[in-house]
Motif scaffolding. Structure first.
Motif, PDB file in Angstrom:
ATOM      1  N   ILE A 103      65.154 -53.656  47.999  1.00  0.00           N
ATOM      2  CA  ILE A 103      64.662 -52.309  47.711  1.00  0.00           C
ATOM      3  C   ILE A 103      65.709 -51.326  48.217  1.00  0.00           C
ATOM      4  N   ALA A 104      66.199 -50.473  47.354  1.00  0.00           N
ATOM      5  CA  ALA A 104      67.307 -49.587  47.724  1.00  0.00           C
ATOM      6  C   ALA A 104      66.954 -48.694  48.901  1.00  0.00           C
ATOM      7  N   THR A 105      65.727 -48.196  48.954  1.00  0.00           N
ATOM      8  CA  THR A 105      65.328 -47.307  50.046  1.00  0.00           C
ATOM      9  C   THR A 105      65.333 -48.036  51.378  1.00  0.00           C
ATOM     10  N   ALA A 106      64.787 -49.248  51.418  1.00  0.00           N
ATOM     11  CA  ALA A 106      64.752 -50.008  52.663  1.00  0.00           C
ATOM     12  C   ALA A 106      66.165 -50.337  53.141  1.00  0.00           C
ATOM     13  N   LEU A 107      67.024 -50.751  52.225  1.00  0.00           N
ATOM     14  CA  LEU A 107      68.406 -51.067  52.602  1.00  0.00           C
ATOM     15  C   LEU A 107      69.115 -49.835  53.140  1.00  0.00           C
ATOM     16  N   ALA A 108      68.889 -48.680  52.514  1.00  0.00           N
ATOM     17  CA  ALA A 108      69.530 -47.452  52.972  1.00  0.00           C
ATOM     18  C   ALA A 108      69.042 -47.048  54.353  1.00  0.00           C
ATOM     19  N   CYS A 109      67.744 -47.198  54.614  1.00  0.00           N
ATOM     20  CA  CYS A 109      67.195 -46.845  55.929  1.00  0.00           C
ATOM     21  C   CYS A 109      67.752 -47.751  57.023  1.00  0.00           C
ATOM     22  N   ILE A 110      67.790 -49.050  56.763  1.00  0.00           N
ATOM     23  CA  ILE A 110      68.314 -49.989  57.756  1.00  0.00           C
ATOM     24  C   ILE A 110      69.799 -49.744  57.995  1.00  0.00           C
ATOM     25  N   ARG A 111      70.542 -49.534  56.933  1.00  0.00           N
ATOM     26  CA  ARG A 111      71.986 -49.299  57.081  1.00  0.00           C
ATOM     27  C   ARG A 111      72.252 -48.000  57.842  1.00  0.00           C
ATOM     28  N   LEU A 112      71.511 -46.940  57.538  1.00  0.00           N
ATOM     29  CA  LEU A 112      71.721 -45.660  58.230  1.00  0.00           C
ATOM     30  C   LEU A 112      71.455 -45.796  59.718  1.00  0.00           C
ATOM     31  N   THR A 113      70.325 -46.389  60.088  1.00  0.00           N
ATOM     32  CA  THR A 113      69.978 -46.511  61.499  1.00  0.00           C
ATOM     33  C   THR A 113      70.949 -47.427  62.228  1.00  0.00           C
ATOM     34  N   ALA A 114      71.254 -48.584  61.637  1.00  0.00           N
ATOM     35  CA  ALA A 114      72.125 -49.556  62.301  1.00  0.00           C
ATOM     36  C   ALA A 114      73.536 -49.015  62.489  1.00  0.00           C
ATOM     37  N   THR A 115      74.084 -48.377  61.470  1.00  0.00           N
ATOM     38  CA  THR A 115      75.451 -47.862  61.586  1.00  0.00           C
ATOM     39  C   THR A 115      75.514 -46.678  62.548  1.00  0.00           C
ATOM     40  N   THR A 116      74.463 -45.852  62.593  1.00  0.00           N
ATOM     41  CA  THR A 116      74.458 -44.722  63.526  1.00  0.00           C
ATOM     42  C   THR A 116      74.435 -45.205  64.966  1.00  0.00           C
ATOM     43  N   VAL A 117      73.582 -46.180  65.259  1.00  0.00           N
ATOM     44  CA  VAL A 117      73.504 -46.715  66.618  1.00  0.00           C
ATOM     45  C   VAL A 117      74.800 -47.425  66.996  1.00  0.00           C
ATOM     46  N   SER A 118      75.369 -48.174  66.063  1.00  0.00           N
ATOM     47  CA  SER A 118      76.547 -48.984  66.384  1.00  0.00           C
ATOM     48  C   SER A 118      77.786 -48.148  66.658  1.00  0.00           C
ATOM     49  N   THR A 119      77.815 -46.902  66.177  1.00  0.00           N
ATOM     50  CA  THR A 119      78.999 -46.061  66.398  1.00  0.00           C
ATOM     51  C   THR A 119      78.888 -45.203  67.650  1.00  0.00           C
ATOM     52  N   LEU A 120      77.749 -45.238  68.345  1.00  0.00           N
ATOM     53  CA  LEU A 120      77.620 -44.514  69.612  1.00  0.00           C
ATOM     54  C   LEU A 120      78.196 -45.372  70.730  1.00  0.00           C
TER      55      LEU A 120
END
Length: 414
Positions: free
Chosen positions: A41-58
């Protein structure tokens, strides 16, 4: 997760993961909801990718409390090196944190195998949550982690595993958004499938060819070959057919406008964003009516997500890492914390106001501020400064007078 993942693994009739692989989590739409189907599901993938990449770059930092109550950053501490430079031999810190956060959002739990030396964790190996079983002994109530993959079965003790849990009710496991939100995900999959099948049929509604006479089996097959197959599929959209032999067309499906298919697809985007951490839909590229990608309204939404969505998630990871990765000797004295200042990098105005407040009120030096912007230190920049407009009335002007006196004495010497 494929069937080969279960080879060599032992199962019982109560093993939920094994049976879920075959049937998934049931939903009212009849769709099988699994982590793999949700990721499609495009929405679920986008939500997971946004959260994971944001946390990983801090950047994660490690601190120690000083005797006076202040804290000291420890850039060379083994935990700091582990989290910010090299979690294992195969992954970068960003890749490792992305995996941990992604697994936690999908499965409700994330696991990493700890490799320790001299009491310190030296490496973290990401484990697949779908192959992990958490058990408690009925007699001793001791917790164990059983990991089964095609290579075999391993049993680990709690001190060997970093177990990152999602929101839960106090049990051994975090709650999976995929499992408990299966009705919303099932509806999203059913809606997407309905839309895809409609487009694959050339945007034409389904129906029946009606005949005034009863057809023989041979006539039905002939009608199917000459009327139905040539008109099906998106590639046949726009073709003109001929009805003969007293055939007529009877439409049975609702038009797209009446079914409000597009509105339903927009609704499931909002539902999935709520399930995945109160993410504003605009952050994944979905704009509702009256909302744009720009403006102060969007900035307020981003700040709200950072406060009520991403902030609690960062706190959960920090507490879990401090509990599971800090050695017993340092426990209670050393802790892990993300540099949340990185969240302000995209907001230059807010960053400028924060730095100005820090320099003018004496709670950060100018060199500390320059370090946050990756700028070299300046001579004299390690002193804490403050504005003099709030000094006591009996000392007002003393600094200026002293400075003026020194300058006057220097002029006299010259």
């Amino acid at each position: 997760m494929g069937l080969l993942s279960f080879i060599g693994r032992q199962f019982t009739l109560r093993d939920r993961d094994f049976w879920t692989w075959f049937g998934g989590n049931p939903s009212w739409t009849g769709k099988s909801v699994t982590p793999e189907s949700v990721m499609q599901i495009a929405t679920a993938l986008a939500c997971i990718r946004l959260t994971a990449t944001t946390v990983s770059t801090l950047p994660p930092h490690v601190y120690r409390e000083r005797p006076d109550g202040s804290r000291e950053r420890l850039p060379n501490h083994p935990l700091a090196v582990l989290l910010s430079q090299s979690p294992n031999a195969d992954q970068t810190p960003a890749e490792f944190l992305e995996g941990m956060v992604g697994c936690m959002m999908l499965f409700g739990n994330a696991y990493a195998l700890k490799t320790s030396s001299t009491g310190q964790v030296r490496a973290l190996t990401l484990l697949r949550p779908d192959l992990m079983t958490v058990k408690r002994d009925r007699e001793t109530y001791a917790l164990t982690y059983e990991y089964s993959d095609p290579r075999g079965r391993e049993v680990y003790q709690p001190e060997e595993i970093w177990h990152l849990r999602a929101f839960g009710l106090g049990g051994d496991l975090g709650l999976s958004a995929v499992e408990y939100g299966r009705q919303a995900f099932g509806l999203a999959m059913a809606t997407d499938e309905a839309a895809a099948r409609t487009f694959s049929n050339g945007m034409r509604p389904g129906g029946f060819f009606k005949s005034d006479k009863e057809l023989t089996p041979a006539q039905r097959e002939q009608a199917r070959q000459t009327l139905i197959k040539p008109m099906q599929g998106a590639e046949n959209s726009g073709r003109i057919g001929i009805l003969e032999g007293q055939f007529s067309w009877q439409e049975v499906s609702m038009p797209l406008k009446d079914a409000e298919l597009l509105a339903s697809r927009g609704l499931h985007i909002q539902e999935i964003c709520r399930l995945m951490g109160n993410i504003p839909p605009v952050l994944i590229g979905h704009t509702g009516e009256g909302v744009t990608h720009f403006g102060t309204g969007i900035e307020s939404l981003i700040r709200a997500w950072l406060t009520v969505g991403l902030g609690p998630l960062l706190g959960r990871i920090e507490q879990s890492a401090s509990r599971a990765l800090v050695s017993r000797a340092d426990r209670g004295k050393v802790w892990c914390e993300f540099a949340r200042d990185g969240l302000l990098q995209a907001d230059s105005e807010a960053r400028a106001k924060l730095y100005a407040s820090a320099a003018q009120n004496g709670w950060r030096t100018r060199n500390e501020i320059r370090a946050l912007e990756n700028l070299p230190a300046l001579e004299g920049g390690d002193a804490l400064t403050a504005q003099s407009n709030l000094v006591p009335l009996d000392r007002l002007g003393t600094i200026v007078t002293a400075t003026t006196t020194q300058e006057h004495q220097q002029e006299i010497r010259q």
